[in-house]
Structure formats: structure tokens, C-alpha cells
Design a protein around this motif. Structure first.
Motif, PDB file in Angstrom:
ATOM      1  N   GLU A  25      -1.424   4.889  15.887  1.00 12.95           N
ATOM      2  CA  GLU A  25      -1.169   6.233  15.374  1.00 12.95           C
ATOM      3  C   GLU A  25      -0.046   6.176  14.327  1.00 12.95           C
ATOM      4  O   GLU A  25       0.366   5.117  13.898  1.00 12.95           O
ATOM      5  N   GLY A  26       0.438   7.344  13.916  1.00 14.42           N
ATOM      6  CA  GLY A  26       1.539   7.403  12.966  1.00 14.42           C
ATOM      7  C   GLY A  26       1.167   6.832  11.615  1.00 14.42           C
ATOM      8  O   GLY A  26       0.142   7.200  11.027  1.00 14.42           O
ATOM      9  N   LEU A  27       1.975   5.903  11.123  1.00 19.61           N
ATOM     10  CA  LEU A  27       1.730   5.320   9.801  1.00 19.61           C
ATOM     11  C   LEU A  27       0.408   4.568   9.751  1.00 19.61           C
ATOM     12  O   LEU A  27      -0.309   4.624   8.754  1.00 19.61           O
ATOM     13  N   GLU A  28       0.068   3.893  10.837  1.00 20.16           N
ATOM     14  CA  GLU A  28      -1.203   3.162  10.876  1.00 20.16           C
ATOM     15  C   GLU A  28      -2.388   4.105  10.677  1.00 20.16           C
ATOM     16  O   GLU A  28      -3.389   3.738  10.060  1.00 20.16           O
ATOM     17  N   LYS A  29      -2.292   5.307  11.192  1.00 16.63           N
ATOM     18  CA  LYS A  29      -3.385   6.270  11.050  1.00 16.63           C
ATOM     19  C   LYS A  29      -3.620   6.613   9.579  1.00 16.63           C
ATOM     20  O   LYS A  29      -4.771   6.715   9.125  1.00 16.63           O
ATOM     21  N   VAL A  68      -7.633  -8.264  -0.245  1.00 18.78           N
ATOM     22  CA  VAL A  68      -7.739  -7.662  -1.578  1.00 18.78           C
ATOM     23  C   VAL A  68      -8.081  -6.183  -1.460  1.00 18.78           C
ATOM     24  O   VAL A  68      -7.557  -5.342  -2.193  1.00 18.78           O
ATOM     25  N   GLU A  69      -8.928  -5.830  -0.509  1.00 26.17           N
ATOM     26  CA  GLU A  69      -9.291  -4.433  -0.315  1.00 26.17           C
ATOM     27  C   GLU A  69      -8.100  -3.613   0.166  1.00 26.17           C
ATOM     28  O   GLU A  69      -7.938  -2.454  -0.233  1.00 26.17           O
ATOM     29  N   MET A  70      -7.253  -4.190   0.996  1.00 20.97           N
ATOM     30  CA  MET A  70      -6.018  -3.499   1.411  1.00 20.97           C
ATOM     31  C   MET A  70      -5.133  -3.227   0.207  1.00 20.97           C
ATOM     32  O   MET A  70      -4.584  -2.118   0.062  1.00 20.97           O
ATOM     33  N   LEU A  71      -4.991  -4.228  -0.649  1.00 23.84           N
ATOM     34  CA  LEU A  71      -4.131  -4.056  -1.802  1.00 23.84           C
ATOM     35  C   LEU A  71      -4.721  -3.040  -2.778  1.00 23.84           C
ATOM     36  O   LEU A  71      -4.011  -2.216  -3.360  1.00 23.84           O
ATOM     37  N   HIS A  72      -6.034  -3.083  -2.925  1.00 24.87           N
ATOM     38  CA  HIS A  72      -6.717  -2.100  -3.767  1.00 24.87           C
ATOM     39  C   HIS A  72      -6.515  -0.687  -3.220  1.00 24.87           C
ATOM     40  O   HIS A  72      -6.238   0.250  -3.976  1.00 24.87           O
ATOM     41  N   THR A  73      -6.614  -0.538  -1.895  1.00 26.62           N
ATOM     42  CA  THR A  73      -6.439   0.779  -1.277  1.00 26.62           C
ATOM     43  C   THR A  73      -5.020   1.289  -1.484  1.00 26.62           C
ATOM     44  O   THR A  73      -4.805   2.479  -1.759  1.00 26.62           O
ATOM     45  N   TYR A  74      -4.040   0.406  -1.352  1.00 30.00           N
ATOM     46  CA  TYR A  74      -2.651   0.806  -1.626  1.00 30.00           C
ATOM     47  C   TYR A  74      -2.529   1.343  -3.053  1.00 30.00           C
ATOM     48  O   TYR A  74      -1.863   2.358  -3.297  1.00 30.00           O
ATOM     49  N   SER A  75      -3.172   0.670  -3.999  1.00 29.02           N
ATOM     50  CA  SER A  75      -3.073   1.110  -5.395  1.00 29.02           C
ATOM     51  C   SER A  75      -3.713   2.479  -5.591  1.00 29.02           C
ATOM     52  O   SER A  75      -3.225   3.295  -6.375  1.00 29.02           O
ATOM     53  N   LEU A  76      -4.789   2.751  -4.866  1.00 30.36           N
ATOM     54  CA  LEU A  76      -5.453   4.053  -4.974  1.00 30.36           C
ATOM     55  C   LEU A  76      -4.576   5.162  -4.391  1.00 30.36           C
ATOM     56  O   LEU A  76      -4.492   6.261  -4.960  1.00 30.36           O
ATOM     57  N   ILE A  77      -3.942   4.887  -3.250  1.00 37.73           N
ATOM     58  CA  ILE A  77      -3.053   5.874  -2.636  1.00 37.73           C
ATOM     59  C   ILE A  77      -1.946   6.260  -3.609  1.00 37.73           C
ATOM     60  O   ILE A  77      -1.660   7.440  -3.837  1.00 37.73           O
ATOM     61  N   GLY A 109       0.860   3.226   1.520  1.00 43.89           N
ATOM     62  CA  GLY A 109       0.558   2.293   0.443  1.00 43.89           C
ATOM     63  C   GLY A 109       1.434   1.057   0.500  1.00 43.89           C
ATOM     64  O   GLY A 109       0.953  -0.078   0.381  1.00 43.89           O
ATOM     65  N   ASP A 110       2.727   1.272   0.699  1.00 45.89           N
ATOM     66  CA  ASP A 110       3.658   0.142   0.801  1.00 45.89           C
ATOM     67  C   ASP A 110       3.263  -0.796   1.940  1.00 45.89           C
ATOM     68  O   ASP A 110       3.279  -2.026   1.795  1.00 45.89           O
ATOM     69  N   ALA A 111       2.917  -0.208   3.076  1.00 48.39           N
ATOM     70  CA  ALA A 111       2.578  -1.011   4.249  1.00 48.39           C
ATOM     71  C   ALA A 111       1.268  -1.767   4.054  1.00 48.39           C
ATOM     72  O   ALA A 111       1.119  -2.903   4.532  1.00 48.39           O
ATOM     73  N   LEU A 112       0.317  -1.164   3.364  1.00 48.53           N
ATOM     74  CA  LEU A 112      -0.938  -1.856   3.080  1.00 48.53           C
ATOM     75  C   LEU A 112      -0.721  -3.050   2.164  1.00 48.53           C
ATOM     76  O   LEU A 112      -1.366  -4.089   2.313  1.00 48.53           O
ATOM     77  N   GLN A 113       0.202  -2.908   1.217  1.00 51.51           N
ATOM     78  CA  GLN A 113       0.506  -4.036   0.344  1.00 51.51           C
ATOM     79  C   GLN A 113       1.069  -5.205   1.158  1.00 51.51           C
ATOM     80  O   GLN A 113       0.645  -6.352   0.990  1.00 51.51           O
ATOM     81  N   ALA A 114       2.003  -4.916   2.040  1.00 49.35           N
ATOM     82  CA  ALA A 114       2.568  -5.977   2.886  1.00 49.35           C
ATOM     83  C   ALA A 114       1.500  -6.576   3.797  1.00 49.35           C
ATOM     84  O   ALA A 114       1.438  -7.798   3.985  1.00 49.35           O
ATOM     85  N   ALA A 115       0.651  -5.724   4.349  1.00 47.48           N
ATOM     86  CA  ALA A 115      -0.403  -6.193   5.256  1.00 47.48           C
ATOM     87  C   ALA A 115      -1.392  -7.100   4.547  1.00 47.48           C
ATOM     88  O   ALA A 115      -1.955  -8.022   5.163  1.00 47.48           O
ATOM     89  N   ALA A 116      -1.620  -6.857   3.259  1.00 44.76           N
ATOM     90  CA  ALA A 116      -2.543  -7.695   2.499  1.00 44.76           C
ATOM     91  C   ALA A 116      -2.066  -9.147   2.494  1.00 44.76           C
ATOM     92  O   ALA A 116      -2.841 -10.080   2.754  1.00 44.76           O
ATOM     93  N   PHE A 117      -0.784  -9.357   2.226  1.00 49.40           N
ATOM     94  CA  PHE A 117      -0.261 -10.714   2.190  1.00 49.40           C
ATOM     95  C   PHE A 117      -0.187 -11.328   3.585  1.00 49.40           C
ATOM     96  O   PHE A 117      -0.435 -12.531   3.754  1.00 49.40           O
ATOM     97  N   GLN A 118       0.132 -10.519   4.575  1.00 47.20           N
ATOM     98  CA  GLN A 118       0.129 -11.012   5.951  1.00 47.20           C
ATOM     99  C   GLN A 118      -1.265 -11.487   6.344  1.00 47.20           C
ATOM    100  O   GLN A 118      -1.425 -12.522   7.001  1.00 47.20           O
ATOM    101  N   THR A 119      -2.279 -10.737   5.931  1.00 45.77           N
ATOM    102  CA  THR A 119      -3.662 -11.085   6.256  1.00 45.77           C
ATOM    103  C   THR A 119      -4.067 -12.395   5.600  1.00 45.77           C
ATOM    104  O   THR A 119      -4.738 -13.240   6.212  1.00 45.77           O
TER     105      THR A 119
END
Length: 298
Positions: A25-29, A68-77, A109-119
Motif C-alpha cells: 500500500e502507500g507509495l507502492e500503490k 526499462v518499463e519501470m524507468l519509462h513509467t517513471y518518466s511518464l509520471i 516516479g523517483d521510486a520507480l527509477q530506483a527500482a529499475a536499477f535494483q531490478t
């Protein structure tokens, strides 16, 4: 080869893997809301299919493609935020900042960018020598595509020129970074994923880069065309938003007919680039993908 069936199989693989991320929940949601809002999943598909063309399997590149899709989604947000394009609709749904507020959307968006590299850096597989080299290569490719040399740099020059006319050369330089960079990353990371278990000719990486550069320009020009002649329901965002924001597009510079010709030209260049690679597998799907993107309606 049944292109439609292969496309759907790859898209479904990416979709099912993406659904496993950010269950909380929260930010993950908010992150999950935007990541699973739909879309063509072209970037993960490109990663998987380039891995396959280079002699690997789609599974080997799946997490790289999802990153890459996570990073793309961050850019869209971030692109949709009031400080950027101020859009209220994305993929047929309220944009992240409309649904969750600006602060949460920015952090998502910030968290998705970090998650992309973690992934990327935690991707599992039967790698040679533990896989550190190939995961690091993929992360390096993604970092360059995301930063000032790529997507963020393109967005900067795009927003800097709001309300000002661009030449076709300037617009192409912007879009090569803003749109093309992540497509290049997806294709090159797919090749990198294949390198994890087998020898791959260097010209495959060069071919992937050139294919994606031309595909990206064709993609952006087609996007500009759809902003004029598309249907909001199919397109997933308001048609005419570029004109309303006073943005220079290929359509405002060239007109629809000339844009259509440019799309076909860049598509042929993308397909020609594939022929310069020494592929262990087949690149036929990638050729058909380029053709399908040239006539897309959403």
C-alpha cells in the motif's frame, strides 16, 4: 512465424512479471497504479526479442525489460506533472498526480527509477561467472539512457523550448534522446542479457543501437500524427494536447503526408540495421515489429 501470436506471448510475459512488483500500500500503490495502467509493453518486448535474436531466450531478458518499463513509467509520471505537460489522462486513466496528488506522484516516479536499477542488478539467471559483468553492463546502458545524455536531457531541451519553434533537426535531436534513448536501452540490454551465457558478435550490439535509433524516430513521428488524427479512447490521452500546449511537432513542421513518409523511411532504416548483425537466432520478428509500429493507431 505468427507475429501477432508471438507479440501477445511476449506482452503477456512482461505483464505477468510486472504484476509481481510493488504489492504493498502507500507509495507502492501509486507505483503499481502507473506501472500496470496498460501500454504496449514495447520496451520489454524489444529486450526479450533482441535476446532471442542474439541466441538467448526471452526469459533471460525479462527482468531487464521490466526494468526499462519501470524507468519509462517513471518518466511518464513526471512528464504528466503540472510543471511539465500538465496532462490529466494517461492510457485512458487519470494520471498519477490526479489520482494520488503531486507529492506522491513525484515520489512514485523517483521510486520507480530506483527500482529499475535494483531490478537489473538483482536479475537472476544461469549467468557465466556469476553474471556481475552482464548485469553491470545492462545497468550502465540504462543509466546512460536515463540521464542527461538521454531521456532527461531530451526532456530538458523539450521543456526549455516550450512556446518556441524548433527546426526539424532540433526536434529530431530532442526526440532521439527523449524517446529513442530508452528504446535503444531496451534493445541493447536484450543483447547484453544474451551475453550472459554465450558469445555474441559485437555487431549485434551495434545493430541493436541503430535499429532502435530509427525505430524511436519513427515512433515519435507517428505519435505526433496520432495527436492530431487519433481517437482519445484508443490513444489513451487527450488528442490535440501538443497543439494546446504550443509545442512544435513533426506535424506542425511537415504536415501529415510528409510525416507519413518519414515514418516509412525510418522504419526501413531500422529494418536495414538488423541485417548488419550476425544473429544466432532470427530477427524476423523485429522486422515485423517495426512495420507494425509504423501503422499503429494507439
Amino acid at each position: 512465424m505468427d507475429f501477432t501470436k508471438e507479440m501477445e506471448t511476449a506482452r503477456r510475459m512482461a505483464e505477468e512479471r510486472l504484476q509481481q512488483f510493488f504489492p504493498g500500500e502507500g507509495l507502492e500503490k501509486a507505483m503499481r497504479y502507473s506501472l500496470l495502467a496498460g501500454g504496449k509493453r514495447v520496451r520489454p518486448i524489444l529486450a526479450m526479442k533482441f535476446c532471442q535474436a542474439a541466441g538467448g531466450t526471452m526469459e533471460e531478458a525479462l527482468d531487464f525489460g521490466c526494468a526499462v518499463e519501470m524507468l519509462h513509467t517513471y518518466s511518464l509520471i513526471h512528464d504528466d506533472l503540472p510543471c511539465m505537460d500538465n496532462d490529466s489522462l494517461r492510457r485512458g486513466k487519470p494520471t498519477c498526480h490526479i489520482a494520488f496528488g503531486e507529492c506522491t506522484a513525484t515520489l512514485a516516479g523517483d521510486a520507480l527509477q530506483a527500482a529499475a536499477f535494483q531490478t537489473v542488478l538483482s536479475a537472476r539467471g544461469e549467468w557465466r561467472h556469476g553474471g556481475q559483468m552482464y548485469r553491470a553492463l545492462a545497468a550502465e546502458i540504462l543509466a546512460e539512457a536515463a540521464g542527461f545524455q538521454g531521456m532527461c536531457g531530451g526532456q530538458y531541451w523539450d521543456t526549455l523550448g516550450d512556446g518556441q519553434l524548433h527546426t526539424e533537426e532540433e526536434l529530431t535531436a530532442i526526440n532521439d534522446k527523449k524517446t529513442g534513448a530508452l528504446l535503444r536501452a531496451a534493445c541493447m540490454m536484450g543483447v547484453a542479457a544474451s551475453m550472459g551465457r554465450r558469445a555474441v558478435e559485437e555487431n549485434c550490439m551495434d545493430a541493436a543501437r541503430e535499429y532502435a535509433a530509427n525505430l524511436g524516430l519513427a515512433f515519435q513521428i507517428r505519435d505526433d500524427m496520432l495527436d492530431v488524427m487519433g481517437d482519445t479512447g484508443a490513444f489513451g490521452k487527450p488528442v490535440g494536447s501538443d497543439a494546446a500546449n504550443g509545442k512544435t511537432t513533426y506535424v506542425t513542421l511537415l504536415g501529415l503526408e510528409a510525416c507519413g513518409a518519414r515514418v516509412l523511411d525510418y522504419t526501413e532504416k531500422a529494418k536495414a540495421a538488423l541485417k548488419t548483425g550476425s544473429w544466432a537466432g532470427s530477427a524476423e520478428f523485429l522486422e515485423e515489429l517495426a512495420d507494425s509500429m509504423a501503422v499503429r493507431t494507439f
